[in-house]
Motif scaffolding. Structure first.
Motif, PDB file in Angstrom:
ATOM      1  N   ARG A  80     123.740  38.190   8.568  1.00 54.59           N
ATOM      2  CA  ARG A  80     122.821  39.077   9.270  1.00 54.59           C
ATOM      3  C   ARG A  80     121.578  38.327   9.721  1.00 54.59           C
ATOM      4  N   ASP A  81     121.049  37.478   8.858  1.00 50.10           N
ATOM      5  CA  ASP A  81     119.798  36.779   9.126  1.00 50.10           C
ATOM      6  C   ASP A  81     120.079  35.450   9.807  1.00 50.10           C
ATOM      7  N   VAL A  82     119.466  35.219  10.951  1.00 52.47           N
ATOM      8  CA  VAL A  82     119.730  34.004  11.711  1.00 52.47           C
ATOM      9  C   VAL A  82     119.291  32.763  10.944  1.00 52.47           C
ATOM     10  N   ALA A  83     118.208  32.870  10.162  1.00 49.08           N
ATOM     11  CA  ALA A  83     117.737  31.705   9.417  1.00 49.08           C
ATOM     12  C   ALA A  83     118.757  31.278   8.365  1.00 49.08           C
TER      13      ALA A  83
ATOM     14  N   GLY B  21     122.544  24.719  16.254  1.00 48.35           N
ATOM     15  CA  GLY B  21     122.104  25.304  17.504  1.00 48.35           C
ATOM     16  C   GLY B  21     123.126  26.215  18.152  1.00 48.35           C
ATOM     17  N   ARG B  22     124.320  26.317  17.590  1.00 54.00           N
ATOM     18  CA  ARG B  22     125.358  27.179  18.155  1.00 54.00           C
ATOM     19  C   ARG B  22     125.368  28.524  17.437  1.00 54.00           C
ATOM     20  N   ARG B  23     125.720  29.576  18.171  1.00 56.17           N
ATOM     21  CA  ARG B  23     125.733  30.916  17.578  1.00 56.17           C
ATOM     22  C   ARG B  23     126.885  31.075  16.597  1.00 56.17           C
ATOM     23  N   ALA B  24     127.945  30.297  16.771  1.00 57.83           N
ATOM     24  CA  ALA B  24     129.108  30.377  15.890  1.00 57.83           C
ATOM     25  C   ALA B  24     129.829  29.041  15.938  1.00 57.83           C
ATOM     26  N   VAL B  25     130.537  28.714  14.842  1.00 55.39           N
ATOM     27  CA  VAL B  25     131.280  27.457  14.795  1.00 55.39           C
ATOM     28  C   VAL B  25     132.621  27.681  14.112  1.00 55.39           C
ATOM     29  N   PHE B  26     133.608  26.885  14.517  1.00 54.81           N
ATOM     30  CA  PHE B  26     134.915  26.862  13.877  1.00 54.81           C
ATOM     31  C   PHE B  26     135.111  25.481  13.267  1.00 54.81           C
ATOM     32  N   VAL B  27     135.480  25.449  11.988  1.00 60.37           N
ATOM     33  CA  VAL B  27     135.725  24.183  11.300  1.00 60.37           C
ATOM     34  C   VAL B  27     136.961  24.332  10.422  1.00 60.37           C
ATOM     35  N   THR B  28     137.582  23.209  10.133  1.00 60.01           N
ATOM     36  CA  THR B  28     138.682  23.186   9.175  1.00 60.01           C
ATOM     37  C   THR B  28     138.369  22.150   8.108  1.00 60.01           C
ATOM     38  N   ASP B  29     138.779  22.440   6.894  1.00 59.68           N
ATOM     39  CA  ASP B  29     138.649  21.479   5.811  1.00 59.68           C
ATOM     40  C   ASP B  29     139.825  21.671   4.867  1.00 59.68           C
TER      41      ASP B  29
ATOM     42  N   HIS C 173     126.567  34.193  13.337  1.00 60.56           N
ATOM     43  CA  HIS C 173     125.395  35.047  13.153  1.00 60.56           C
ATOM     44  C   HIS C 173     125.680  36.379  13.830  1.00 60.56           C
ATOM     45  N   TRP C 174     125.372  37.481  13.170  1.00 65.14           N
ATOM     46  CA  TRP C 174     125.636  38.820  13.707  1.00 65.14           C
ATOM     47  C   TRP C 174     124.626  39.147  14.804  1.00 65.14           C
ATOM     48  N   THR C 175     125.084  39.136  16.041  1.00 61.12           N
ATOM     49  CA  THR C 175     124.223  39.451  17.186  1.00 61.12           C
ATOM     50  C   THR C 175     124.992  40.372  18.120  1.00 61.12           C
ATOM     51  N   GLU C 176     124.379  40.695  19.239  1.00 57.11           N
ATOM     52  CA  GLU C 176     125.068  41.505  20.249  1.00 57.11           C
ATOM     53  C   GLU C 176     126.235  40.742  20.879  1.00 57.11           C
TER      54      GLU C 176
ATOM     55  N   VAL D 102     128.463  39.069  19.063  1.00 54.59           N
ATOM     56  CA  VAL D 102     129.365  38.702  17.974  1.00 54.59           C
ATOM     57  C   VAL D 102     130.839  38.803  18.385  1.00 54.59           C
ATOM     58  N   VAL D 103     131.207  39.789  19.207  1.00 51.35           N
ATOM     59  CA  VAL D 103     132.605  39.908  19.630  1.00 51.35           C
ATOM     60  C   VAL D 103     133.007  38.699  20.469  1.00 51.35           C
ATOM     61  N   THR D 104     132.151  38.330  21.418  1.00 52.66           N
ATOM     62  CA  THR D 104     132.401  37.147  22.239  1.00 52.66           C
ATOM     63  C   THR D 104     132.531  35.907  21.368  1.00 52.66           C
ATOM     64  N   ASP D 105     131.607  35.756  20.427  1.00 60.22           N
ATOM     65  CA  ASP D 105     131.613  34.574  19.563  1.00 60.22           C
ATOM     66  C   ASP D 105     132.863  34.522  18.698  1.00 60.22           C
ATOM     67  N   LEU D 106     133.248  35.666  18.131  1.00 58.17           N
ATOM     68  CA  LEU D 106     134.431  35.684  17.272  1.00 58.17           C
ATOM     69  C   LEU D 106     135.699  35.413  18.074  1.00 58.17           C
ATOM     70  N   ARG D 107     135.815  36.011  19.252  1.00 59.18           N
ATOM     71  CA  ARG D 107     136.994  35.751  20.079  1.00 59.18           C
ATOM     72  C   ARG D 107     137.062  34.269  20.475  1.00 59.18           C
ATOM     73  N   HIS D 108     135.922  33.679  20.781  1.00 54.84           N
ATOM     74  CA  HIS D 108     135.883  32.259  21.145  1.00 54.84           C
ATOM     75  C   HIS D 108     136.370  31.389  19.982  1.00 54.84           C
ATOM     76  N   GLU D 109     135.756  31.587  18.817  1.00 55.55           N
ATOM     77  CA  GLU D 109     136.093  30.723  17.684  1.00 55.55           C
ATOM     78  C   GLU D 109     137.490  31.019  17.140  1.00 55.55           C
ATOM     79  N   LEU D 110     137.908  32.278  17.166  1.00 54.79           N
ATOM     80  CA  LEU D 110     139.269  32.602  16.730  1.00 54.79           C
ATOM     81  C   LEU D 110     140.313  32.010  17.672  1.00 54.79           C
ATOM     82  N   THR D 111     139.976  31.902  18.956  1.00 50.23           N
ATOM     83  CA  THR D 111     140.879  31.219  19.886  1.00 50.23           C
ATOM     84  C   THR D 111     141.087  29.776  19.439  1.00 50.23           C
ATOM     85  N   HIS D 112     140.003  29.094  19.093  1.00 49.85           N
ATOM     86  CA  HIS D 112     140.129  27.736  18.561  1.00 49.85           C
ATOM     87  C   HIS D 112     141.030  27.726  17.330  1.00 49.85           C
TER      88      HIS D 112
END
Length: 263
Positions: free
Chosen positions: A84-87, A102-110, A119-122, A124-134
């Motif tokens: 919820r909190d950007v910090a 500096g990115r709103r969302a990231v995809f990583v594997t380990d 980060h939960w923002t307006e 978030v759907v775009t960000d999740l679809r982007h990273e889930l595509t990866h």
């Protein structure tokens, strides 16, 4: 339906991936909980709201990828860490993945699997679809050229709709074009190897090339590339294949940009 079941968890420490306790109270689910599969785990430091439109947009992605790209997309285990909190989010990314800060969302594997941090923002759907595509491409296809990996993520972050336009990129591309210092250059773009080396204009150009190819008969260049990667077969890189058909593809991409900008 995608076959996801939601676990709502409280992060016991900022960015913590262990010590997660299931909420004892009933929380508004993001994903329908009655589906009997457990490939997606949402770890959030707040109670997720019930958003039917958001839920449907995220749930539809795997089917969207499979049908549009004409390749199977199996369920894969993915953990999504929402803040919820950007910090708090920025602190986690800066500590664990400083090259992606500096990115709103990231995809990583380990070693523990696939993870998405957001980060939960307006957006978030775009960000999740982007990273889930990866995440789905990585698990089902393998490693792709960076420009294509990011181009497809930018393409599919927009839910299915006529034209499938990512309008955020059009002013960036047209501004660069009108300033006279930029023209589409797929060979230059294909030479980039690390996401942190990509600028906003590079992401926009990756989207443009992907949208240009997906809009017509050249779509086969992308679907054939994905099928070959899935079978671990070697084929010519897409830029080389384009040159076989059209030696001046950059002009075609520029004209395409002009055409879609006036729709």
């Amino acid at each position: 339906m995608c076959g996801w079941i939601l676990r709502l968890c409280i992060l016991t420490a900022i960015g913590g991936m262990s010590g997660c306790a299931l909420w004892g109270r009933s929380a508004a689910p993001l994903i329908l909980p009655e589906v009997a599969s457990d490939n997606l785990v949402i770890l959030a430091d707040f109670e997720l709201p019930a958003e039917a439109v958001m839920r449907a947009s995220v749930e539809s992605l795997r089917t969207d990828l499979s049908s549009t790209l004409q390749t199977p997309m199996e369920d894969v285990p993915i953990q999504v860490h929402l803040y919820r909190d950007v910090a708090a989010y920025q602190s986690v990314v800066a500590q664990r993945f400083p090259q992606l800060a500096g990115r709103r969302a990231v995809f990583v594997t380990d070693a523990s699997g696939a993870h998405i941090y957001a980060h939960w923002t307006e957006h978030v759907v775009t960000d999740l679809r982007h990273e889930l595509t990866h995440a789905y491409l990585h698990a089902n296809i393998g490693r792709l050229p960076l420009w294509l990996d990011e181009g497809l993520a930018e393409y599919f972050e927009v839910p299915p709709q006529p034209g499938r336009m990512n309008v955020e990129h059009l002013p960036v591309l047209n501004g660069a074009l009108q300033n006279g210092g930029w023209r589409p250059n797929l060979d230059r773009l294909a030479a980039l190897e690390r996401p942190e080396a990509m600028t906003q204009l590079d992401y926009a150009e990756a989207w443009l090339w992907t949208h240009y190819l997906m809009s017509g008969s050249q779509r086969d260049l992308i679907t054939a590339k994905l099928a070959a990667e899935r079978r671990q077969e070697l084929i010519d890189p897409i830029p080389l294949q384009i040159r076989h058909v059209n030696s001046n593809a950059e002009l075609g991409a520029t004209q395409y940009l002009t055409a879609i900008s006036t729709r």
